[in-house]
Design an enzyme around this catalytic site. Sequence first.
Site, PDB file in Angstrom:
ATOM      1  N   ARG A  36       0.825  -1.218   0.000  1.00 11.63           N
ATOM      2  CA  ARG A  36       0.000   0.000   0.000  1.00 11.63           C
ATOM      3  C   ARG A  36       0.856   1.264   0.000  1.00 11.63           C
ATOM      4  O   ARG A  36       0.445   2.295  -0.549  1.00 11.63           O
ATOM      5  CB  ARG A  36      -0.959   0.003   1.192  1.00 11.63           C
ATOM      6  CG  ARG A  36      -2.112  -0.966   1.011  1.00 11.63           C
ATOM      7  CD  ARG A  36      -3.105  -0.904   2.132  1.00 11.63           C
ATOM      8  NE  ARG A  36      -4.297  -1.694   1.801  1.00 11.63           N
ATOM      9  CZ  ARG A  36      -5.334  -1.832   2.601  1.00 11.63           C
ATOM     10  NH1 ARG A  36      -5.342  -1.249   3.782  1.00 11.63           N
ATOM     11  NH2 ARG A  36      -6.375  -2.558   2.233  1.00 11.63           N
ATOM     12  N   LYS A 202     -19.461 -15.875   2.903  1.00 14.40           N
ATOM     13  CA  LYS A 202     -20.898 -15.699   3.148  1.00 14.40           C
ATOM     14  C   LYS A 202     -21.633 -15.005   2.016  1.00 14.40           C
ATOM     15  O   LYS A 202     -21.153 -14.027   1.458  1.00 14.40           O
ATOM     16  CB  LYS A 202     -21.097 -14.881   4.429  1.00 14.40           C
ATOM     17  CG  LYS A 202     -20.607 -15.592   5.685  1.00 14.40           C
ATOM     18  CD  LYS A 202     -20.818 -14.713   6.904  1.00 14.40           C
ATOM     19  CE  LYS A 202     -20.387 -15.427   8.182  1.00 14.40           C
ATOM     20  NZ  LYS A 202     -20.569 -14.568   9.359  1.00 14.40           N
ATOM     21  N   GLY A 352      -9.289  -7.406  -0.847  1.00 14.68           N
ATOM     22  CA  GLY A 352      -9.548  -8.414   0.184  1.00 14.68           C
ATOM     23  C   GLY A 352      -8.699  -9.664   0.046  1.00 14.68           C
ATOM     24  O   GLY A 352      -7.559  -9.628  -0.406  1.00 14.68           O
ATOM     25  N   GLY A 375     -13.566  -3.500   1.344  1.00 12.26           N
ATOM     26  CA  GLY A 375     -14.951  -3.019   1.494  1.00 12.26           C
ATOM     27  C   GLY A 375     -15.342  -2.021   0.429  1.00 12.26           C
ATOM     28  O   GLY A 375     -16.464  -2.051  -0.095  1.00 12.26           O
TER      29      GLY A 375
END
Length: 395
Positions: A36, A202, A352, A375
């Site tokens: 990053r 999920k 992610g 996100g």
Amino acid sequence: MVKKSVKDLDLNNKKVLVRADFNVPMENGKITNDNRIQAALPTLEYIIEQGGKVIVFSHLGRIKTEEDKATNSLRPIAERLEELLGKEVKFVPETRGEVLENAIDSLDTGDVLMFENTRFEDLEGNKESGNDAELGKYWASLGDVFVNDAFGTAHRSHASNVGIASNIESATGFLVQKEIDFIGGAVDNPERPFIAILGGAKVSDKIGVIENLLEVADKVLIGGGMAYTFFKAQGKEVGKSLLEEDKIDLAKSILEKAGDKLVLPLDTVAAKEFDNDAETVIIEGDFPEDLEGLDIGPKTIALFKKELEGAKTVVWNGPMGVFEMPTFAVGTEELSKLLANLDDATTIVGGGDSATAVQELGYEDDFSHISTGGGASLEYLEGKELPGIASISDK
């Protein structure tokens, strides 16, 4: 509206506030992955070349107690940034006040200063929104222009992005612009065939993404733990596999609407224990009660390969199995390899765990774009407006 880019700003002799995303993994005060920081270099180097005075800042970690501050200072980040830029980075261990203001006032053109973790301010990090108007106004007063290059927090409305942008002229940095071009382009105007691949644990984490991508993609391939809720919705037994009972009806309605657009696994690598050394079996159809699905199987890999033939745009978010265990990383590894070798396709990894997997497997340079925001990528793929981008000045 098209947003201003850093190239649209007059930077010469200007105090340029840069919101970066330096929320990097740390162990015992040492940075374990500086991707990053490296990703921010093009924007910072451009501002330096244009004669700007760089004031860079970021959040790091979750700050809930005074003890958290001791382990989440940006000082090690400033030291690493200094090494990567090859020039001094002045570090000010404050988030406001006279010491910081004097240090900024003493900057010359091309100088770089970093101030302390924005989340040391309660009004930035510990509230639901964190967009405190007075804090945003104060930080804006420290500079002449603002460049937001932190895509990882673009889905949050905080003082350090939306608050500052509301008070002075603002623009996107090169990293955020790249995210807009790749992810925004894939959702809004993809070259077809457009294939989306979704994995992870999920269904509930990705309902909006699945529904939006079914509207815009030609096919949506499903892997990972979320597949078992879809299997259950089809009336199959899933044994001990991850299952969201309360999402079965939703999965049924998605299956009905999607038709053949939604592609589920044909087979699964299963085991009795959640253990890398567990004995594995390949399951097609119903699972015995004592087995748990932990990766996609060989027939599914072959099916996904066939679906990807001729694809021109591919977006992938979420691993195909428990990739942290080598035994159940095969699906994720094979998918990485398939996408890395796709000819003439724009291949995008939506941040992610899937981004981590691609980087760990060494395929990072073989993808068109690897998103820096987990996100934020998901919300962008849902078609949502991101506050950190919406607040940037229009061209």
